[in-house]
Motif scaffolding. Sequence first.
Motif, PDB file in Angstrom:
ATOM      1  N   SER A  41       0.857  -1.187   0.000  1.00 12.47           N
ATOM      2  CA  SER A  41       0.000   0.000   0.000  1.00 12.47           C
ATOM      3  C   SER A  41       0.889   1.232   0.000  1.00 12.47           C
ATOM      4  O   SER A  41       2.085   1.141   0.273  1.00 12.47           O
ATOM      5  CB  SER A  41      -0.836   0.049   1.277  1.00 12.47           C
ATOM      6  N   ALA A  42       0.259   2.374  -0.174  1.00  8.10           N
ATOM      7  CA  ALA A  42       0.954   3.656  -0.003  1.00  8.10           C
ATOM      8  C   ALA A  42       1.250   3.840   1.483  1.00  8.10           C
ATOM      9  O   ALA A  42       0.646   3.180   2.331  1.00  8.10           O
ATOM     10  CB  ALA A  42       0.046   4.778  -0.484  1.00  8.10           C
ATOM     11  N   PHE A 136      -3.655  -1.821  -5.174  1.00  8.45           N
ATOM     12  CA  PHE A 136      -4.700  -0.792  -5.331  1.00  8.45           C
ATOM     13  C   PHE A 136      -4.845  -0.301  -6.768  1.00  8.45           C
ATOM     14  O   PHE A 136      -5.722   0.479  -7.047  1.00  8.45           O
ATOM     15  CB  PHE A 136      -4.339   0.363  -4.370  1.00  8.45           C
ATOM     16  N   GLY A 151      -8.808   0.669   0.307  1.00  5.53           N
ATOM     17  CA  GLY A 151      -8.453  -0.628   0.895  1.00  5.53           C
ATOM     18  C   GLY A 151      -8.149  -1.681  -0.160  1.00  5.53           C
ATOM     19  O   GLY A 151      -7.991  -2.864   0.141  1.00  5.53           O
ATOM     20  N   GLY A 152      -8.029  -1.244  -1.421  1.00  2.98           N
ATOM     21  CA  GLY A 152      -7.940  -2.174  -2.543  1.00  2.98           C
ATOM     22  C   GLY A 152      -6.658  -2.978  -2.661  1.00  2.98           C
ATOM     23  O   GLY A 152      -6.606  -3.948  -3.426  1.00  2.98           O
ATOM     24  N   SER A 153      -5.639  -2.628  -1.887  1.00  8.91           N
ATOM     25  CA  SER A 153      -4.400  -3.421  -1.964  1.00  8.91           C
ATOM     26  C   SER A 153      -4.618  -4.850  -1.470  1.00  8.91           C
ATOM     27  O   SER A 153      -3.929  -5.774  -1.904  1.00  8.91           O
ATOM     28  CB  SER A 153      -3.285  -2.788  -1.131  1.00  8.91           C
ATOM     29  N   ASP A 154      -5.578  -5.017  -0.552  1.00 13.12           N
ATOM     30  CA  ASP A 154      -5.895  -6.388  -0.106  1.00 13.12           C
ATOM     31  C   ASP A 154      -6.326  -7.215  -1.315  1.00 13.12           C
ATOM     32  O   ASP A 154      -5.922  -8.368  -1.483  1.00 13.12           O
ATOM     33  CB  ASP A 154      -7.073  -6.382   0.894  1.00 13.12           C
TER      34      ASP A 154
HETATM   35  N1  ASP Z   1      -3.672   3.156  -0.415  1.00 19.23           N
HETATM   36  C1  ASP Z   1      -5.034   2.720  -0.684  1.00 19.23           C
HETATM   37  C2  ASP Z   1      -5.993   3.250   0.364  1.00 19.23           C
HETATM   38  O1  ASP Z   1      -5.575   3.953   1.270  1.00 19.23           O
HETATM   39  C3  ASP Z   1      -5.161   1.245  -0.836  1.00 19.23           C
HETATM   40  C4  ASP Z   1      -4.858   0.433   0.396  1.00 19.23           C
HETATM   41  O2  ASP Z   1      -4.223   0.924   1.328  1.00 19.23           O
HETATM   42  O3  ASP Z   1      -5.251  -0.757   0.425  1.00 19.23           O
HETATM   43  O4  ASP Z   1      -7.165   3.018   0.279  1.00 19.23           O
END
Ligand code: ASP
Length: 414
Positions: A41-42, A136, A151-154
């Motif tokens: 993720s970022a 993501f 939350g798309g990195s999951d």
């Molecule tokens: N950086 C993105 C978010 O904050 C994706 C992630 O963290 O999963 O939503």
Amino acid sequence: MALIVQKYGGTSMGSPDRIRNVAKRVARWKAKGHHVVVVVSAMSGETNRLIALAKDVSPQPDPRELDVMISTGEQVTIALLAMALKDIGIKAKSYTGAQVKVLTDSTFTKARILGIDEANMRRDLDSDTVVIVAGFQGVDEYGNITTLGRGGSDTSGVALAAALKADECQIYTDVDGVYTTDPRIVPEARKLDRITFEEMLELASLGSKVLQIRSVEFAGKYKVKLRVLSSFEEEGQETSGTLITFEEVTNMEQPIISGIAFNRDEAKLTVQGVPDRPGIAYQILGPIAESNIDVDMIIQNVAHDGTTDFSFTVNRGEFARAKKILEEQIKQHVGARAIEGDNHICKVSAVGVGMRSHPGVASKMFRTLAEEGINIQMISTSEIKISVVVDEKYLELAVRVLHKAFELDQASAA
Ligand code: ASP
Ligand code: ADP
Ligand code: MG
């Protein structure tokens, strides 16, 4: 030798020190002889910062341009992690979603993954290189950058694990597993060693942000072995987190309720005094659906004098738009008396496969809330969950008392 996909969230990637720690953890898995693909993720707060910046320039940013921008957070962390790994002597290579070719549809800001090209990753893995992929994000068939929703990195992690047929997908975060409820709200919440896929799917869809719902859907569809773990545990002190299982629950000791989820992101709209005749639900919800607004709970009250009240909930971010549609189209054309809105509500849900064989969960939930003077505005149930809508000022209290009433703080419930 196994193929492991590890996903590290924003807090885990939140500073240079933490990134170096992630590199060390990856190196340990590598040293055990495994192939490792890392999805990141970022840095925490970065995606929020970028969105705020975009909104500062343009109140309703163009979705394509927003995706070009908010995908940059992950482009930074892939490179930083690759540098940190190389510094400790591990071969590593970073990839953006487009470089891998994580192909998505063109629904900017909430794109769906359509396919993943494994070729580059396989080649690197064969040459003993750690593959680091930006979570993501993806790319559509026209070459546009897309993102997969907050939350798309999951979902990136689980989708890569599915595509590569990985032996396990490990989601590293700032808690050491899935808890009976958010441990930030209820400190007595307990970590679950295992949770069924069905329950995890409900918890995620009802607001537990520990896993993005689509990642759980992917895990279910492709039977990915999925585990949630902490990235903060010291070497040698690691626990095995929470495993999402696909096995049927045969254990008689299975608790009736496995977890309490909540979602603050809700708003309620009521159309008052609509004529009580066939087709009314369609007339009200049709224009809402045509505007791509998802409706969650729906209640139509008993009619009086040939008219009725019709209430439904939407995501809070869509509240103003939905209200406008009701005021402009429904009130005039359907003939309602008034439109009422409330964007200070929340949804609290109890989830558990044990509910199937144990009646009385609903009444216990309602009694517990009543004893605290918490008014229930809406109710919805499925085989393994009961959700209620209450005033958001009661959210924490409701979660706490339900957690206690269902004895989720007791070790014996495990
Ligand atoms: N950086 C993105 C978010 O904050 C994706 C992630 O963290 O999963 O939503
Ligand atoms: P990441 O940045 O690693 O993706 P998130 O903030 O998205 O992390 O998700 C982890 C957070 O989810 C935890 O810090 C916790 O506050 C929250 N959470 C909500 N419900 C639960 C639950 N049932 N179990 C564990 N964590 C939960
Ligand atoms: Mg997350």
